[in-house]
Structure formats: structure tokens, C-alpha cells
Write a protein that holds these residues in place. Structure first.
Motif, PDB file in Angstrom:
ATOM      1  N   THR A  22       1.094  -1.181  -0.258  1.00 44.97           N
ATOM      2  CA  THR A  22       0.028   0.269  -0.175  1.00 44.97           C
ATOM      3  C   THR A  22       0.409   1.226  -0.175  1.00 44.97           C
ATOM      4  OG1 THR A  22      -1.882  -0.353   1.264  1.00 44.97           O
ATOM      5  CG2 THR A  22      -1.961   1.467   1.016  1.00 44.97           C
ATOM      6  N   GLY A  55      -4.258   5.784  -7.476  1.00 45.51           N
ATOM      7  CA  GLY A  55      -4.961   5.584  -6.546  1.00 45.51           C
ATOM      8  C   GLY A  55      -5.638   5.565  -6.837  1.00 45.51           C
ATOM      9  N   ARG A  56      -6.825   4.991  -8.173  1.00 44.42           N
ATOM     10  CA  ARG A  56      -7.871   3.853  -7.916  1.00 44.42           C
ATOM     11  C   ARG A  56      -6.909   2.967  -7.443  1.00 44.42           C
ATOM     12  NH1 ARG A  56      -8.438   4.241 -13.035  1.00 44.42           N
ATOM     13  NH2 ARG A  56      -9.692   5.562 -13.239  1.00 44.42           N
ATOM     14  N   GLY A  92      -6.894   2.690  -3.422  1.00 43.55           N
ATOM     15  CA  GLY A  92      -8.179   2.739  -2.989  1.00 43.55           C
ATOM     16  C   GLY A  92      -9.173   1.234  -2.712  1.00 43.55           C
ATOM     17  N   GLN A  93      -8.534   0.657  -3.922  1.00 37.79           N
ATOM     18  CA  GLN A  93      -9.474  -1.064  -4.162  1.00 37.79           C
ATOM     19  C   GLN A  93      -8.398  -1.929  -3.018  1.00 37.79           C
ATOM     20  OE1 GLN A  93      -8.989  -2.264  -8.086  1.00 37.79           O
ATOM     21  NE2 GLN A  93     -10.572  -1.377  -8.676  1.00 37.79           N
ATOM     22  N   THR A 115      -9.510  -1.067   0.855  1.00 39.83           N
ATOM     23  CA  THR A 115     -11.312  -0.722   0.815  1.00 39.83           C
ATOM     24  C   THR A 115     -12.187  -2.055   0.427  1.00 39.83           C
ATOM     25  OG1 THR A 115     -12.019   0.133  -0.273  1.00 39.83           O
ATOM     26  CG2 THR A 115     -11.180   1.470   0.882  1.00 39.83           C
ATOM     27  N   THR A 116     -12.135  -3.128  -0.288  1.00 39.13           N
ATOM     28  CA  THR A 116     -12.719  -3.518  -1.250  1.00 39.13           C
ATOM     29  C   THR A 116     -12.215  -5.407  -1.197  1.00 39.13           C
ATOM     30  OG1 THR A 116     -11.728  -3.417  -3.577  1.00 39.13           O
ATOM     31  CG2 THR A 116     -13.436  -1.723  -2.876  1.00 39.13           C
TER      32      THR A 116
END
Length: 220
Positions: free
Chosen positions: A55, A75-76, A79-80, A83-84
Motif C-alpha cells: 500500500t 490512486g484508484r 483505494g481498491q 477497502t474492497t
């Protein structure tokens, strides 16, 4: 991408180690759903120890990339990761296998984290892209070899799904594209030292991927 691209040039100079990674018996056993629970637990426990360094490396890519167009995909994906599916997968899979998220590091895990931290601290975008590309491209390499039907166990099936499919392929293509774009500006003669530096980091990452699978399979 042509075989003359920089990413392909790097990969070819890491043979036969690269092929040993993407065809590793442990990776093949994942795609077949035949990894014993104890080995899969050890593998995932150790793999989870990369999440923080990985990360941070993505964050360094956002900061050090030389164009806005390059920053956005990092950046996209950052985030994955945070959080996903991948984060929740680890917790569900380790709970299923009776594993833990905090374990002592195996030597290869510590060495790989050190490599990630080293290039992050240098804020050298080309080296950061090289390490990220190896980590993701290798995993696409073995996961894309999985044949239908995928294993019934979600521990195996979802780990394959996370590293295959159109979205992940596009992510790997982006990473390769960044290496190719930056590598195109390196002259074979004038920038030979820089090319060798990138190859050295790329090769170290490939060797660590191989060693990590060997560890998971109980070979180390």
C-alpha cells in the motif's frame, strides 16, 4: 505489446526464473484447489504481511509518477486494496483456515518487504513501477493458467479471481505500459547503467517471487 518493449526486455532477461514463477507447482496447486490447508494458511499469512508495504509503495507511485494520467490508476488501485475484495478476502480466508493476520516474518517475506521499502524510500518512479509490475504481472501469469471449472473452495477460487479477469489484466497492462513508456527514453548506450539498475531491481523481485512460492511449498 511487442517483444521489443522495455517490459518484455526485462522479463526475457529474467528467464528461466520468470517461467519458474508462473508455472510453479504451488501456484498450479492453487489453480487446481489442491493446496493442503496448512500450506495455504502459511502462504496467506505471509502474503498478508505485504499489505502495508505494498500500500505504501502504491502511495509512493502516486507521489513520484511523472504525469497526472499515471497517478490516477495508482490512486484508484490503492483505494481498491485498502477497502474492497482483497482486504476482506484475507480476513475471510484466514478465518476459514484458522490463520492469523499477525505472524513472524519468514526470511523471504522480510526480504521482499525490504525491497518494496527500499524503492519507496528512494522515490524513484521507474524502480517503483518495476517492483509493482513484477508483483502483479507474475500473479496474472499463474492465475491466467487456471482452467474451468475453478476450485469449489472460495479460498482458492477467489484468490484466482482477484488476479485474473479484465480489470486485473488492464491494471497489469498499465504497469507494463508505464515501464515501456519510461524505458523508451533510455538509450541503449548512454543509459546502459540505468537500464541495468532497473533490470537488477526487476530480477530481484522475480527471484523473491520464486523464493516465496518455494517457502509456501515447504522447500525452504
Amino acid at each position: 505489446m511487442s517483444e521489443r518493449s522495455f517490459s518484455e526486455w526485462l522479463r526475457r532477461r529474467c528467464e528461466p526464473e520468470w517461467t519458474s514463477v508462473v508455472t510453479h507447482p504451488f501456484a498450479r496447486a492453487i489453480t487446481e484447489g489442491t493446496v493442503p490447508d496448512a500450506q495455504m494458511r502459511r502462504y496467506l499469512e505471509q502474503d498478508f504481511q505485504f499489505v502495508d508495504s505494498f500500500t505504501a509503495l502504491l502511495g509512493a507511485a502516486v507521489a513520484s509518477a511523472d504525469t497526472f494520467e499515471a497517478r490516477v490508476p495508482y490512486g484508484r488501485f490503492l483505494g481498491q486494496v485498502a477497502t474492497t475484495e482483497e482486504k476482506t478476502y484475507f480476513h475471510r480466508a484466514l478465518a476459514e483456515l484458522g490463520g492469523r493476520t499477525e505472524v513472524p516474518l519468514e526470511p523471504v517475506t522480510a526480504a521482499f518487504r525490504d525491497l518494496m521499502d527500499e524503492v519507496r524510500e528512494r522515490q524513484d518512479y521507474l524502480l517503483i513501477a518495476a517492483v509493482l509490475c513484477v508483483a502483479e504481472w507474475c500473479y496474472l501469469g499463474w492465475a491466467s493458467r487456471a482452467e474451468e471449472p475453478l476450485p469449489e473452495s472460495f479460498v482458492h477460487r477467489e484468490w484466482i479471481d482477484l488476479h485474473e479477469g479484465a480489470e486485473f489484466r488492464a491494471w497489469v497492462a498499465f504497469l507494463r505500459g508505464e515501464l515501456d513508456r519510461l524505458g523508451a527514453g533510455l538509450d541503449d548506450d548512454l543509459d546502459a547503467g540505468r537500464r541495468a539498475e532497473v533490470l537488477g531491481v526487476f530480477r530481484r523481485a522475480v527471484e523473491l517471487e520464486r523464493a516465496f512460492f518455494d517457502m509456501a511449498a515447504g522447500r525452504s
